[in-house]
Design a protein around this motif. Structure first.
Motif, mmCIF file in Angstrom:
data_model
loop_
_atom_site.group_PDB
_atom_site.id
_atom_site.type_symbol
_atom_site.label_atom_id
_atom_site.label_comp_id
_atom_site.label_asym_id
_atom_site.label_seq_id
_atom_site.Cartn_x
_atom_site.Cartn_y
_atom_site.Cartn_z
ATOM 1 N N THR A 165 0.706 -1.176 0.051
ATOM 2 C CA THR A 165 0.217 0.063 -0.023
ATOM 3 C C THR A 165 0.838 1.048 0.030
ATOM 4 O OG1 THR A 165 -1.630 -1.102 1.108
ATOM 5 C CG2 THR A 165 -1.819 1.424 1.127
ATOM 6 N N VAL A 166 0.726 2.088 -0.956
ATOM 7 C CA VAL A 166 1.536 3.386 -1.183
ATOM 8 C C VAL A 166 1.170 4.441 -0.134
ATOM 9 C CG1 VAL A 166 2.457 4.910 -2.748
ATOM 10 C CG2 VAL A 166 1.820 2.669 -3.573
ATOM 11 N N THR A 167 1.990 4.803 0.672
ATOM 12 C CA THR A 167 1.836 5.853 1.647
ATOM 13 C C THR A 167 1.761 7.184 0.825
ATOM 14 O OG1 THR A 167 4.091 6.214 1.969
ATOM 15 C CG2 THR A 167 3.119 4.585 3.279
ATOM 16 N N VAL A 168 1.379 8.086 1.598
ATOM 17 C CA VAL A 168 1.315 9.482 0.810
ATOM 18 C C VAL A 168 2.661 10.025 0.477
ATOM 19 C CG1 VAL A 168 0.407 11.831 1.497
ATOM 20 C CG2 VAL A 168 -1.106 9.936 2.251
ATOM 21 N N LYS A 169 3.491 9.652 1.517
ATOM 22 C CA LYS A 169 4.943 10.311 1.289
ATOM 23 C C LYS A 169 5.452 9.534 0.217
ATOM 24 C CE LYS A 169 9.557 9.341 3.518
ATOM 25 N NZ LYS A 169 9.908 8.635 2.705
ATOM 26 N N GLU A 170 5.193 8.353 -0.011
ATOM 27 C CA GLU A 170 5.557 7.424 -1.491
ATOM 28 C C GLU A 170 5.090 8.002 -2.426
ATOM 29 O OE1 GLU A 170 6.873 3.163 0.677
ATOM 30 O OE2 GLU A 170 4.897 3.536 0.113
ATOM 31 N N LYS A 171 3.784 8.359 -2.380
ATOM 32 C CA LYS A 171 3.016 8.998 -3.375
ATOM 33 C C LYS A 171 3.696 10.397 -4.108
ATOM 34 C CE LYS A 171 -1.465 7.043 -2.634
ATOM 35 N NZ LYS A 171 -2.692 7.364 -2.052
#
Length: 378
Positions: free
Chosen positions: A301-307
């Motif tokens: 699950t892609v975190t907001v930081k990673e996005k």
């Protein structure tokens, strides 16, 4: 929302010396069975993640065009059943090997909705083609592209490579000249990257791989950009050039950090805010579908930081760069609140610039793109 679908055919009659994609020799492989499992994966995928705004399909490999006519017909039927093109602007691309295609295959593809072909040309120098493990030769390129045009294809792309073993600047220039004579709509051009588990990697470790100097590699890239512009090709991404209106919709999905399906052995998906990896070995791929309905081996699950990081290091590949307003709209935060120090540092190095609503690579930055992208992994 899912914007695109990538489908992977892993079979090859010859393994190129630089290739690290998921692939196997065609001989003795369960091709028909594999295509049936891809059909099952497509069915389960659209049931789990229904498509709403699909705008492109890309079939890659491996070598998709090694499929015989019957296999190709079966495969295209599956794609059209589950992922049927939904608009006049829909892009449906097939990767192809010059020399693999017959007129029957081309007609079948066109009649089944394929409207774009991407040919893996790499170079027009026959000695270099042999050295990098390609099975086609220069004349095959001209013959196959002429045949594709005759059948009715109006959107043709070719891949080129530079900084190949023993490749000279003059040889690369000649390849460019011949590429322009083909009158195609799109060119992707990449410098050779020696990846682990390839023939070239093993040769490099033994000191037997003789590559052009970094200086000559940079000169080739400079020539590439200059010649493309002279011949009416707009550079819209670090390695991609097109005539007006022929940018790859599929690749722009990746660089715009939008969601996509990945179908087939070793394929990757980005759906429902998850990055998903499929099993690579064909038997594991098929047995996973038997056991679980899906061939997934990893979900993240892609975190907001990673996005936000991905928005930068993918978006900066585009020559337009990253939209400041779109970033704020997407994440409800200013790009400068998150990446102020990185942007400032790369600007001071002369690698980034701000123009109107966009942050983008400078001309110098295009040569050092990986260094810039790395800076935004926080």
């Amino acid at each position: 929302m899912v914007q695109a679908a990538y489908l992977h055919i892993p079979f090859c009659e010859q393994i190129c010396h630089y290739c690290d994609f998921n692939k196997v020799f065609l001989k003795g492989q369960p091709v028909d069975e594999y295509l049936q499992y891809m059909d099952t994966e497509m069915k389960h995928t659209i049931e789990a993640y229904p498509p709403s705004s699909l705008k492109s399909i890309f079939v890659g490999g491996g070598t998709p065009t090694v499929l015989n006519v019957n296999q190709l017909e079966l495969f295209l039927s599956s794609i059209n059943h589950y992922l049927k093109p939904r608009s006049k602007t829909f892009e449906f691309t097939f990767e192809a090997n010059p020399g693999d295609l017959t007129e029957d295959k081309l007609k079948l593809m066109l009649d089944s909705g394929v409207n774009r072909i991407s040919f893996g040309v790499q170079t027009f120098n026959d000695e270099l083609l042999k050295a990098i493990g390609r099975t086609h030769r220069r004349d095959d390129v001209f013959h196959t592209i002429e045949m594709a045009k005759h059948v009715g294809f109006k959107n043709i792309s070719i891949d080129l490579m530079y900084a190949l073993p023993h490749q000279t600047i003059e040889s690369f220039q000649e390849s460019l000249n011949l590429a322009f004579s083909l009158d195609v709509e799109h060119v992707s051009a990449y410098s050779l990257i020696v990846e682990p588990k390839t023939v070239f990697y093993n040769l490099m470790r033994k000191g037997k791989l003789h590559l052009p100097s970094q200086e000559n590699e940079a000169k080739m890239y400079e020539i590439l950009m200059s010649e493309m512009e002279k011949h009416g090709f707009h550079q819209y991404e670090i390695s991609n050039f097109s005539k007006e209106g022929f940018e790859s919709r599929h690749n722009l999905t990746y660089w715009n950090n939008e969601e996509y399906y990945g179908i087939g052995a070793g394929a990757h998906s980005y759906v429902a805010e998850k990055r998903i990896s499929n099993a690579g070995p064909i038997k594991k791929y098929m047995s996973a579908i038997d056991e679980h309905g899906f061939p997934y081996v990893e979900k993240h699950t892609v975190t907001v930081k990673e996005k936000m990081e991905e928005e930068l290091f993918l978006g900066l590949r585009k020559t337009t760069g990253v939209s400041i307003s779109h970033f704020h709209e997407k994440f409800s935060v200013s790009i400068f609140d998150v990446f102020a120090s990185q942007i400032k540092e790369q600007k001071e190095k002369g690698l980034l610039e701000e123009k109107d609503d966009f942050i983008r690579l400078t001309h110098k930055g295009k040569f050092l793109g990986n260094e810039v992208f790395q800076a935004f992994l926080i």
